[in-house]
Design a protein around this motif. Structure first.
Motif, PDB file in Angstrom:
ATOM      1  N   LEU A  68      -0.575  -9.506  -3.021  1.00 19.55           N
ATOM      2  CA  LEU A  68      -0.939  -8.814  -1.782  1.00 19.55           C
ATOM      3  C   LEU A  68      -0.564  -7.340  -1.842  1.00 19.55           C
ATOM      4  O   LEU A  68      -1.366  -6.459  -1.514  1.00 19.55           O
ATOM      5  N   TYR A  69       0.654  -7.067  -2.268  1.00 17.58           N
ATOM      6  CA  TYR A  69       1.147  -5.689  -2.247  1.00 17.58           C
ATOM      7  C   TYR A  69       0.441  -4.822  -3.282  1.00 17.58           C
ATOM      8  O   TYR A  69       0.032  -3.696  -3.000  1.00 17.58           O
ATOM      9  N   GLN A  70       0.299  -5.347  -4.498  1.00 18.24           N
ATOM     10  CA  GLN A  70      -0.336  -4.568  -5.558  1.00 18.24           C
ATOM     11  C   GLN A  70      -1.776  -4.207  -5.200  1.00 18.24           C
ATOM     12  O   GLN A  70      -2.202  -3.066  -5.352  1.00 18.24           O
ATOM     13  N   VAL A  71      -2.520  -5.180  -4.709  1.00 14.21           N
ATOM     14  CA  VAL A  71      -3.926  -4.943  -4.354  1.00 14.21           C
ATOM     15  C   VAL A  71      -4.026  -3.964  -3.190  1.00 14.21           C
ATOM     16  O   VAL A  71      -4.848  -3.043  -3.207  1.00 14.21           O
ATOM     17  N   ALA A  72      -3.185  -4.135  -2.171  1.00 14.89           N
ATOM     18  CA  ALA A  72      -3.226  -3.242  -1.011  1.00 14.89           C
ATOM     19  C   ALA A  72      -2.920  -1.807  -1.416  1.00 14.89           C
ATOM     20  O   ALA A  72      -3.562  -0.863  -0.942  1.00 14.89           O
ATOM     21  N   ALA A  73      -1.956  -1.620  -2.324  1.00 12.77           N
ATOM     22  CA  ALA A  73      -1.607  -0.273  -2.782  1.00 12.77           C
ATOM     23  C   ALA A  73      -2.750   0.360  -3.569  1.00 12.77           C
ATOM     24  O   ALA A  73      -3.056   1.545  -3.398  1.00 12.77           O
ATOM     25  N   VAL A  74      -3.388  -0.428  -4.429  1.00 15.19           N
ATOM     26  CA  VAL A  74      -4.491   0.098  -5.237  1.00 15.19           C
ATOM     27  C   VAL A  74      -5.675   0.493  -4.349  1.00 15.19           C
ATOM     28  O   VAL A  74      -6.313   1.531  -4.545  1.00 15.19           O
ATOM     29  N   MET A  75      -5.984  -0.326  -3.351  1.00 14.90           N
ATOM     30  CA  MET A  75      -7.118  -0.034  -2.479  1.00 14.90           C
ATOM     31  C   MET A  75      -6.874   1.205  -1.630  1.00 14.90           C
ATOM     32  O   MET A  75      -7.806   1.966  -1.338  1.00 14.90           O
ATOM     33  N   ILE A  76      -5.632   1.435  -1.231  1.00 18.59           N
ATOM     34  CA  ILE A  76      -5.301   2.658  -0.490  1.00 18.59           C
ATOM     35  C   ILE A  76      -5.611   3.882  -1.337  1.00 18.59           C
ATOM     36  O   ILE A  76      -6.177   4.881  -0.868  1.00 18.59           O
ATOM     37  N   VAL A  77      -5.264   3.823  -2.621  1.00 18.22           N
ATOM     38  CA  VAL A  77      -5.518   4.955  -3.532  1.00 18.22           C
ATOM     39  C   VAL A  77      -7.011   5.159  -3.734  1.00 18.22           C
ATOM     40  O   VAL A  77      -7.484   6.289  -3.871  1.00 18.22           O
ATOM     41  N   LYS A  78      -7.795   4.072  -3.741  1.00 21.22           N
ATOM     42  CA  LYS A  78      -9.238   4.192  -3.943  1.00 21.22           C
ATOM     43  C   LYS A  78      -9.940   4.791  -2.731  1.00 21.22           C
ATOM     44  O   LYS A  78     -10.949   5.483  -2.872  1.00 21.22           O
ATOM     45  N   TYR A  79      -9.429   4.528  -1.539  1.00 18.36           N
ATOM     46  CA  TYR A  79     -10.099   4.961  -0.322  1.00 18.36           C
ATOM     47  C   TYR A  79      -9.608   6.308   0.201  1.00 18.36           C
ATOM     48  O   TYR A  79     -10.261   6.907   1.055  1.00 18.36           O
ATOM     49  N   PHE A  80      -8.453   6.776  -0.273  1.00 17.18           N
ATOM     50  CA  PHE A  80      -7.898   8.021   0.245  1.00 17.18           C
ATOM     51  C   PHE A  80      -7.523   8.959  -0.898  1.00 17.18           C
ATOM     52  O   PHE A  80      -7.030   8.530  -1.938  1.00 17.18           O
ATOM     53  N   LYS A  81      -7.763  10.234  -0.665  1.00 18.36           N
ATOM     54  CA  LYS A  81      -7.369  11.258  -1.624  1.00 18.36           C
ATOM     55  C   LYS A  81      -6.635  12.394  -0.907  1.00 18.36           C
ATOM     56  O   LYS A  81      -5.448  12.613  -1.126  1.00 18.36           O
ATOM     57  N   LYS A  82      -7.328  13.099  -0.022  1.00 13.38           N
ATOM     58  CA  LYS A  82      -6.697  14.200   0.702  1.00 13.38           C
ATOM     59  C   LYS A  82      -5.657  13.691   1.687  1.00 13.38           C
ATOM     60  O   LYS A  82      -4.658  14.355   1.929  1.00 13.38           O
ATOM     61  N   ARG A  83      -5.896  12.521   2.274  1.00 14.54           N
ATOM     62  CA  ARG A  83      -4.970  11.970   3.268  1.00 14.54           C
ATOM     63  C   ARG A  83      -4.162  10.812   2.692  1.00 14.54           C
ATOM     64  O   ARG A  83      -3.674   9.970   3.439  1.00 14.54           O
ATOM     65  N   LEU A  84      -4.005  10.772   1.382  1.00 15.93           N
ATOM     66  CA  LEU A  84      -3.341   9.635   0.746  1.00 15.93           C
ATOM     67  C   LEU A  84      -1.906   9.473   1.223  1.00 15.93           C
ATOM     68  O   LEU A  84      -1.472   8.362   1.551  1.00 15.93           O
ATOM     69  N   ALA A  85      -1.152  10.559   1.254  1.00 10.95           N
ATOM     70  CA  ALA A  85       0.251  10.457   1.650  1.00 10.95           C
ATOM     71  C   ALA A  85       0.393   9.947   3.080  1.00 10.95           C
ATOM     72  O   ALA A  85       1.250   9.102   3.375  1.00 10.95           O
ATOM     73  N   LEU A  86      -0.447  10.433   3.992  1.00  8.88           N
ATOM     74  CA  LEU A  86      -0.379   9.996   5.383  1.00  8.88           C
ATOM     75  C   LEU A  86      -0.799   8.537   5.518  1.00  8.88           C
ATOM     76  O   LEU A  86      -0.138   7.750   6.221  1.00  8.88           O
ATOM     77  N   GLU A 145      -0.222  11.629  -8.434  1.00 12.26           N
ATOM     78  CA  GLU A 145      -0.089  13.016  -8.867  1.00 12.26           C
ATOM     79  C   GLU A 145       0.277  13.104 -10.341  1.00 12.26           C
ATOM     80  O   GLU A 145      -0.141  14.015 -11.049  1.00 12.26           O
ATOM     81  N   PHE A 146       1.025  12.129 -10.832  1.00 18.05           N
ATOM     82  CA  PHE A 146       1.484  12.148 -12.215  1.00 18.05           C
ATOM     83  C   PHE A 146       0.453  11.603 -13.205  1.00 18.05           C
ATOM     84  O   PHE A 146       0.260  12.180 -14.273  1.00 18.05           O
ATOM     85  N   VAL A 147      -0.188  10.470 -12.880  1.00 23.72           N
ATOM     86  CA  VAL A 147      -1.049   9.807 -13.865  1.00 23.72           C
ATOM     87  C   VAL A 147      -2.531   9.855 -13.517  1.00 23.72           C
ATOM     88  O   VAL A 147      -3.365   9.511 -14.354  1.00 23.72           O
ATOM     89  N   GLY A 148      -2.879  10.243 -12.285  1.00 24.79           N
ATOM     90  CA  GLY A 148      -4.280  10.272 -11.890  1.00 24.79           C
ATOM     91  C   GLY A 148      -4.703   8.956 -11.255  1.00 24.79           C
ATOM     92  O   GLY A 148      -4.167   7.891 -11.561  1.00 24.79           O
ATOM     93  N   ALA A 149      -5.685   9.020 -10.374  1.00 19.93           N
ATOM     94  CA  ALA A 149      -6.133   7.833  -9.634  1.00 19.93           C
ATOM     95  C   ALA A 149      -6.773   6.794 -10.553  1.00 19.93           C
ATOM     96  O   ALA A 149      -6.647   5.590 -10.325  1.00 19.93           O
ATOM     97  N   SER A 150      -7.467   7.245 -11.603  1.00 24.65           N
ATOM     98  CA  SER A 150      -8.174   6.298 -12.472  1.00 24.65           C
ATOM     99  C   SER A 150      -7.226   5.408 -13.263  1.00 24.65           C
ATOM    100  O   SER A 150      -7.592   4.303 -13.654  1.00 24.65           O
ATOM    101  N   ARG A 151      -6.015   5.867 -13.506  1.00 19.48           N
ATOM    102  CA  ARG A 151      -5.032   5.091 -14.273  1.00 19.48           C
ATOM    103  C   ARG A 151      -3.908   4.558 -13.395  1.00 19.48           C
ATOM    104  O   ARG A 151      -2.894   4.079 -13.899  1.00 19.48           O
ATOM    105  N   PHE A 152      -4.092   4.659 -12.086  1.00 22.60           N
ATOM    106  CA  PHE A 152      -3.033   4.262 -11.163  1.00 22.60           C
ATOM    107  C   PHE A 152      -2.735   2.771 -11.242  1.00 22.60           C
ATOM    108  O   PHE A 152      -1.573   2.358 -11.223  1.00 22.60           O
ATOM    109  N   HIS A 153      -3.778   1.941 -11.345  1.00 17.81           N
ATOM    110  CA  HIS A 153      -3.601   0.486 -11.309  1.00 17.81           C
ATOM    111  C   HIS A 153      -2.672   0.017 -12.423  1.00 17.81           C
ATOM    112  O   HIS A 153      -1.677  -0.688 -12.181  1.00 17.81           O
TER     113      HIS A 153
END
Length: 514
Positions: free
Chosen positions: A136-154, A443-451
């Motif tokens: 649950l947690y891993q998938v939810a975190a990955v989907m947040i990164v896929k759907y947000f970029k400018k507002r990712l931190a918020l 910020e360190f590894v990029g969204a494409s390699r985040f998973h």
């Protein structure tokens, strides 16, 4: 304010057009809602285990050490099983993986009512529930990164605020145990956890076309020609059209010849073309509509019919390319020691308050205030980070240092007001850095390699989660005071911040290498 320093992000060999950017809103808020509910359930179950701990001790039997392993397995598996979740997502996609995780959590709680001994609970409530929370947690975190970029931190901060609000489940669980007994409470609690199944169905895949521009050189001309690769992003449920280049692929680092392009089936087009149109015999134009309604391009056969290239299908593999990325090690070092420290104050605050003679009701008030403060801090930290005044890892580093100093001063808090001051102060700084864990990794590894990066880092951090509370417990048994447990936690926070000071050095090394 614009950043003047170079970003410590993973080098990308391609440039993405605006059409490939994350939505930063829309259905993304539903994705954030799922992340919020996952955090409430995950951290709520971890914090409420202390209530079930007493019930298990009274009705099931076993020593405190044996019962502690149930919660330890459940908490650590959320991190240790992350690489396995990554592989599962590669095979079946994020949404089915999240649904399976929700079912595992519910089933784990439901079959625990049949337990007659501690090993049974270690498997049912420890292993099954922990594995479900990991998915649950891993998938939810990955989907947040896929759907947000400018507002990712918020968005990440709002989702993670569920960690602080999870304290609302504590009185609910206590009432259930007093009313229905521990078995009836687990039965109802498991049913509540099954509500994460419809929540997981909110994880709708992203459908959009991504155009990548790669600079190449013609064999006979020195002028650069642009190659456009048009690919369909179907979130993780459709990876058959992905042409993401590998880091070892010559496309990433050097120019390629026209003949080589023809061998791999890639087509050239002017940069302003929407789709590559390559005449086969001087007159034919090849167009092939994708299922999204966008134009996708395939080379034609001799009969003039379009023929799709054999793209790679879904594969069961783990990406180890992050092991060559210095920023991955910087983040993992920080993540490891911060997770080693975080659960020590969480698990031992009530015990320290008891040794100081503070009433249980006052202790509950301290914990509640800390949870509310952490929630506010999460939201404020995410909003500040999204303003991009400085790089996010600088905020992260500052919060970790303050967490370390706060815990080192905790032994001086020997009264109710002082312990309340410590708890609120620690909640402010812990909420600050927790809101930035995912944005800093992106910020360190990029969204494409985040998973894959999150999977590897979480596995290593899981070892710390498994070892942290037992180490603190051993310090208490050896010294007969909880003061050294908090000193150990403060030291771990300070150590976790050290690696972030090496980020500029890693960035300089990368620039020299490229």
């Amino acid at each position: 304010m614009e950043r003047t320093e170079s970003e410590p992000e993973a080098e990308e060999s391609t440039k993405q057009h605006d059409g490939a950017e994350a939505p930063d809103g829309g259905w993304g808020w539903m994705i954030m809602l799922n992340f919020f509910l996952v955090n409430v359930s995950t951290m709520g179950t971890a914090k409420n285990f202390a209530i079930f701990f007493v019930a298990f001790q009274e009705h099931v039997g076993g020593s405190s050490e044996q019962i502690s392993w149930i919660g330890s397995i459940m908490s650590s598996l959320r991190f240790l099983a992350a690489p396995l979740v990554t592989v599962v997502c590669e095979i079946i996609g994020e949404r089915p993986a999240s649904v399976i995780g929700a079912c595992l959590v519910g089933i784990g709680c439901l079959i625990s009512i049949l337990a007659t001994n501690i090993p049974f609970l270690c498997v049912s409530m420890g292993f099954l529930t922990g594995l479900g929370f990991a998915s649950l947690y891993q998938v939810a975190a990955v989907m947040i990164v896929k759907y947000f970029k400018k507002r990712l931190a918020l968005a990440n901060a709002i989702g993670r605020s569920g960690m602080g609000l999870s304290v609302i489940l504590t009185p609910f669980v206590q009432v259930l145990i007093e009313t229905y007994g521990w078995q009836g409470a687990l039965l109802i609690y498991g049913g509540v956890m099954l509500n994460l199944v419809p929540s997981s169905m909110l994880l709708r895949p992203i459908n959009m076309m991504k155009k990548k521009v790669v600079s190449i050189k013609h064999e006979d001309k020195q002028t650069p020609v642009h190659l456009k690769i048009v690919e369909t992003i179907e979130d993780s449920q459709d990876k058959t059209g992905t042409t993401e280049p590998n880091r070892a692929d010559p496309l990433d680092h050097e120019s390629i010849s026209m003949n080589n392009l023809q061998h791999v089936g890639l087509q050239l087009a002017p940069e302003n073309d929407k789709c590559s149109e390559v005449p086969e015999n001087g007159s034919h134009k090849n167009k092939h509509p994708s299922r999204n309604g966008n134009q996708n391009c395939f080379p034609t056969n001799k009969e003039g019919n379009s023929k799709p290239q054999p793209f790679s299908c879904k594969q069961c593999h783990v990406d180890f390319s992050q092991l060559k990325n210095p920023f991955f090690y910087i983040f993992t070092w920080s993540f490891l020691f911060s997770q080693l420290a975080y659960f020590i104050p969480t698990f031992h605050l009530a015990a320290r308050a008891k040794t100081l003679g503070i009433e249980p009701m006052d202790t509950a008030y301290i914990i509640s205030m800390a949870g509310i403060t952490e929630t506010v801090s999460l939201l404020l930290s995410g909003w500040i980070a999204d303003q991009n005044w400085i790089k996010k890892y600088h905020y992260h580093k500052m919060y970790l240092i303050f967490c370390g100093v706060t815990n080192l001063l905790c032994p001086l808090a020997t009264t109710f007001p002082l312990l309340m001051t410590y708890s609120v102060g620690f909640a402010i700084f812990s909420g600050g850095y927790l809101a930035l864990i995912l944005p800093v990794l992106v910020e360190f590894v990029g969204a494409s390699r985040f998973h894959s990066a999150l999977g590897h880092a979480s596995f290593i951090a899981g070892l710390a989660v498994l070892a942290g509370p037992p180490i603190a417990g051993w310090l208490h048994d050896y010294t007969q005071t909880y003061a050294y447990s908090f000193i150990f936690a403060g030291s771990c926070y300070l150590v976790s911040s050290l690696s972030l000071f090496l980020a500029p050095v890693a960035q300089k090394w990368r620039q020299e290498k490229s």
